[in-house]
Design a protein around this motif. Structure first.
Motif, PDB file in Angstrom:
ATOM      1  N   TYR A  54      -7.793   1.666  -9.828  1.00 29.45           N
ATOM      2  CA  TYR A  54      -6.691   1.135 -10.629  1.00 29.45           C
ATOM      3  C   TYR A  54      -7.192   0.623 -11.961  1.00 29.45           C
ATOM      4  N   VAL A 114      10.357   5.139  -4.256  1.00 28.96           N
ATOM      5  CA  VAL A 114       8.914   5.029  -4.455  1.00 28.96           C
ATOM      6  C   VAL A 114       8.283   5.612  -3.197  1.00 28.96           C
ATOM      7  N   ASN A 139      -5.752   7.447 -11.817  1.00 27.77           N
ATOM      8  CA  ASN A 139      -5.402   7.654 -10.406  1.00 27.77           C
ATOM      9  C   ASN A 139      -4.351   6.687  -9.882  1.00 27.77           C
ATOM     10  N   GLN A 140      -3.549   6.131 -10.737  1.00 27.13           N
ATOM     11  CA  GLN A 140      -2.543   5.193 -10.259  1.00 27.13           C
ATOM     12  C   GLN A 140      -1.291   5.904  -9.775  1.00 27.13           C
ATOM     13  N   ILE A 141      -0.833   6.864 -10.515  1.00 31.05           N
ATOM     14  CA  ILE A 141       0.365   7.599 -10.131  1.00 31.05           C
ATOM     15  C   ILE A 141      -0.056   9.008  -9.762  1.00 31.05           C
ATOM     16  N   ASN A 142       0.324   9.423  -8.567  1.00 31.18           N
ATOM     17  CA  ASN A 142      -0.035  10.761  -8.096  1.00 31.18           C
ATOM     18  C   ASN A 142       0.832  11.823  -8.752  1.00 31.18           C
ATOM     19  N   HIS A 143       2.152  11.605  -8.805  1.00 32.30           N
ATOM     20  CA  HIS A 143       3.037  12.573  -9.433  1.00 32.30           C
ATOM     21  C   HIS A 143       4.392  11.946  -9.737  1.00 32.30           C
ATOM     22  N   LEU A 144       5.164  12.621 -10.584  1.00 32.13           N
ATOM     23  CA  LEU A 144       6.558  12.280 -10.840  1.00 32.13           C
ATOM     24  C   LEU A 144       7.414  13.314 -10.141  1.00 32.13           C
ATOM     25  N   HIS A 174      11.655  10.224  -7.576  1.00 31.72           N
ATOM     26  CA  HIS A 174      10.683   9.256  -7.064  1.00 31.72           C
ATOM     27  C   HIS A 174       9.406   9.285  -7.879  1.00 31.72           C
ATOM     28  N   VAL A 175       8.660   8.225  -7.744  1.00 30.23           N
ATOM     29  CA  VAL A 175       7.296   8.139  -8.267  1.00 30.23           C
ATOM     30  C   VAL A 175       6.402   7.955  -7.054  1.00 30.23           C
ATOM     31  N   CYS A 176       5.306   8.691  -7.006  1.00 29.18           N
ATOM     32  CA  CYS A 176       4.374   8.613  -5.882  1.00 29.18           C
ATOM     33  C   CYS A 176       3.142   7.828  -6.305  1.00 29.18           C
ATOM     34  N   ILE A 177       2.801   6.817  -5.526  1.00 26.40           N
ATOM     35  CA  ILE A 177       1.602   6.030  -5.798  1.00 26.40           C
ATOM     36  C   ILE A 177       0.662   6.082  -4.599  1.00 26.40           C
TER      37      ILE A 177
END
Length: 140
Positions: A66, A56, A70-75, A10-13
């Motif tokens: 944006y 997601v 700070n757009q993506i919190n973590h992979l 997942h990608v966390c936003i």
């Protein structure tokens, strides 16, 4: 010993407006909500199915910017065997966190890349909320 990477899990936003973000991902992109994260009875995040065991993850963050930061919190990377993955990373001179079972019933550990990007390592279980559904009360 190897990491035995399976796929991007997942990608966390972060979302300034949780409802609008949910509408976009569900109505515009066609994703389906799998479960919500709650705290004190209030929804503050959710998981969306992106297909083929990829997701997601969205968390409310009113101060998210944006402008390239700070757009993506973590992979999050799904691994075959989390204990083996942690041991492998340790052989590379890094110290990931100890594996623990999270509120969504997955095993996880964390490590930072050289740029400070947080990487979550995931091992699903038969009870993982990603596949069984059911809202989860956050313990953090």
């Amino acid at each position: 010993m190897a990491l035995n990477l399976k796929q991007l899990a997942h990608v966390c936003i972060f979302a300034r407006d949780l409802d609008e973000t949910r509408r976009f991902y569900e109505d515009v992109l066609g994703m389906t909500r799998v479960f919500d994260f709650t705290r004190d009875g209030r929804v503050f995040g959710f998981y969306l199915d992106a297909g083929n065991r990829s997701f997601v993850e969205v968390f409310e963050n009113a101060s998210a910017e944006y402008s390239g930061r700070n757009q993506i919190n973590h992979l999050c990377l799904e691994v075959e065997d989390l204990a083996e993955a942690v041991a492998h990373i340790q052989t590379q001179g890094l110290e990931p966190t100890e594996p623990k079972k999270a509120v969504d019933d997955t095993w996880q550990a964390w490590v930072d890349d050289p740029n400070g990007v947080k990487i979550e390592l995931f091992e699903y279980t038969a009870a993982s909320a990603q596949f069984t559904g059911g809202d989860r009360e956050a313990d953090w």
